[in-house]
Scaffold this active site. Structure first.
Site, short mmCIF file in Angstrom:
data_model
loop_
_atom_site.label_atom_id
_atom_site.label_comp_id
_atom_site.label_asym_id
_atom_site.label_seq_id
_atom_site.Cartn_x
_atom_site.Cartn_y
_atom_site.Cartn_z
N GLU A 1 0.80 5.22 -8.73
CA GLU A 1 0.84 4.60 -7.23
C GLU A 1 -1.07 5.08 -7.21
O GLU A 1 -1.74 6.52 -7.57
CB GLU A 1 1.72 4.92 -6.27
CG GLU A 1 2.39 4.76 -7.43
CD GLU A 1 3.77 5.32 -6.15
OE1 GLU A 1 3.36 5.60 -4.92
OE2 GLU A 1 4.58 5.94 -6.11
N GLU B 1 3.43 -1.70 2.09
CA GLU B 1 5.12 -0.54 2.58
C GLU B 1 4.58 0.02 3.87
O GLU B 1 2.93 0.54 4.35
CB GLU B 1 4.98 0.36 1.40
CG GLU B 1 5.87 1.74 1.77
CD GLU B 1 6.67 2.64 0.60
OE1 GLU B 1 7.11 3.38 0.74
OE2 GLU B 1 5.97 1.65 -0.61
#
Length: 421
Positions: free
Chosen positions: A225, A336
């Site tokens: 990520e 997110e």
């Protein structure tokens, strides 16, 4: 005088220890300390335990803060240590001890997609023009306060175990993402619009990132990520910061943010992972984005990270992973947040710009030029992008394709509002 001396005897060593313990008791009762090992330090104070925990914190700091040859003071208060590249935390890994960073691999072949912006983001720490010398890597220094904000030393710098997406009921994580799956992927690229969203609790965060994923959504999940995040718990402020993450067991025991464990190997002396990004976008004003590319080196199998125009940051060695030693089965892009509210009201933590996708350019946050790396080490446009918002009344997403931005989407939202109470 003799009587006076007898009434004021010298303090014995045992009395002195008692005095110190009483002093510590007073200090901690006035200034409660957060837990460092999963206990609530505001309950029963035991001086011996607290001294032990402070020693554990300092031992942990000595492992992740490596000796530097130069330190740079950032305007936001960060200290950036210039650490010899062969002494960075990655080489504490049992399978990497004694190694040195590898040379850059062949970059993926790319068909240039036009864009409206040529500006790149920079980091606050380097704006003075002072950089780390060649042969060193810039590492944000971790402090005692950074660890004290975490709920345990063991979990410091790690994400809570949770699904990567979809199940927003797990630990309050909510997403608005675009994704592709069902094929073999060897990397991904995107330009990510950078904002400074409001995060309303120390225990919440807001991020925008790419995920490169393999394995199942169980205990064998592998992810790589990279993106930007606002995380008061991790950094102690509300600046958007460039970050990386990896795990090979669904966030259980492996992996961490940035360079807070052995794993990612940094090769660049210009970018500090975990450092604040500047400038940022503004509503109805200037728009700024960062370009990120992650790809698998066909020769050695390591996963490399590029920031901006050709700035190689470093790589995740293939030995860190199980499924990602081969290829990824899903690539995901988007936002997110964590909703920690248990009172029945939704958090007001913002995602992206804090505005819904329908407001469009200059108001909503975006990802543009979405691409994946194929088996031939070539960057290709997405052909089957799907979009998903866990709670579209709180944070939503709208995708599109055009000649200038290729595959893109707008996303984000304010969190709590009249439709998301």
């Amino acid at each position: 005088m003799e009587v006076f001396r007898q009434q004021q005897p010298m303090i014995s060593s045992s009395n002195f220890v008692c005095f110190l313990l009483l002093l510590l008791l007073f200090i901690f009762s006035v200034c409660p300390v957060q837990t460092t090992e999963g206990f609530n330090l505001n309950q029963t104070f035991r001086p011996g335990e607290e001294l032990h925990k402070l020693r554990m914190i300092r031992d942990h700091l000595s492992k992740i803060n490596k000796p530097s040859i130069k330190t740079i003071q950032s305007p936001d208060g960060d200290l950036i240590d210039c650490v010899p590249s062969h002494q960075q935390p990655a080489f504490d890994h049992p399978q990497m001890r004694g190694q040195k960073p590898l040379d850059p691999p062949e970059r993926p072949k790319e068909t240039t997609i036009g864009g409206m912006f040529s500006e790149e983001n920079f980091q606050l720490w380097s704006m003075s023009g002072e950089l780390c010398p060649e042969g060193t890597v810039p590492i944000r220094r971790t402090t005692e306060q950074d660890i004290l904000r975490a709920n345990s030393i063991r979990r410091f710098g790690r994400k809570l175990r949770r699904p990567v997406r979809r199940d927003s009921a797990s630990n309050g994580h909510e997403h608005a993402v675009g994704y592709v799956n069902g094929d073999q992927y060897y990397g991904a690229k995107a330009s990510i619009n950078v904002w400074s969203p409001r995060v309303t609790s120390q225990y919440e965060f807001s991020l925008s990132q790419m995920w490169v994923i393999a394995g199942t959504f169980g205990e064998d999940l592998n992810t790589i990520e990279a993106g930007w995040q606002v995380s008061p718990e991790l950094y102690g402020d509300n600046y958007p910061r460039f970050f990386t993450y990896w795990t090979s067991d669904a966030y259980q025991a492996t992996g961490c943010y940035n360079l807070l464990c052995s794993g990612f190997v940094q090769t660049n002396n210009r970018i500090a992972i975990g450092a604040a990004i500047s400038p940022t976008s503004s509503y109805n004003g200037g728009q700024f984005d960062i370009s990120l590319l992650i790809w698998k080196d066909p020769k050695h199998g390591n996963w490399w990270l590029e920031f901006g125009s050709g700035i190689l940051v470093g790589y995740w060695p293939s030995i860190l992973f199980t499924h990602l030693r081969n290829s990824a089965s899903m690539v995901q892009f988007g936002g997110e947040i964590v909703n920690s509210r248990s009172s029945g009201f939704h958090t007001s933590t913002q995602m992206g710009s804090g505005h819904f996708a329908g407001e469009g350019f200059g108001k909503a946050s975006y990802f543009r030029n979405l691409q994946v790396v194929d088996w031939d080490n070539s960057l290709v446009p997405l052909s089957n992008l799907k979009v998903l918002a866990d709670h579209p009344n709180c944070y939503d997403i709208q995708g599109g394709v055009n000649r200038v931005w290729g595959n893109y989407f707008y996303y984000g939202g304010p969190g709590r509002n009249s439709r998301c109470p």
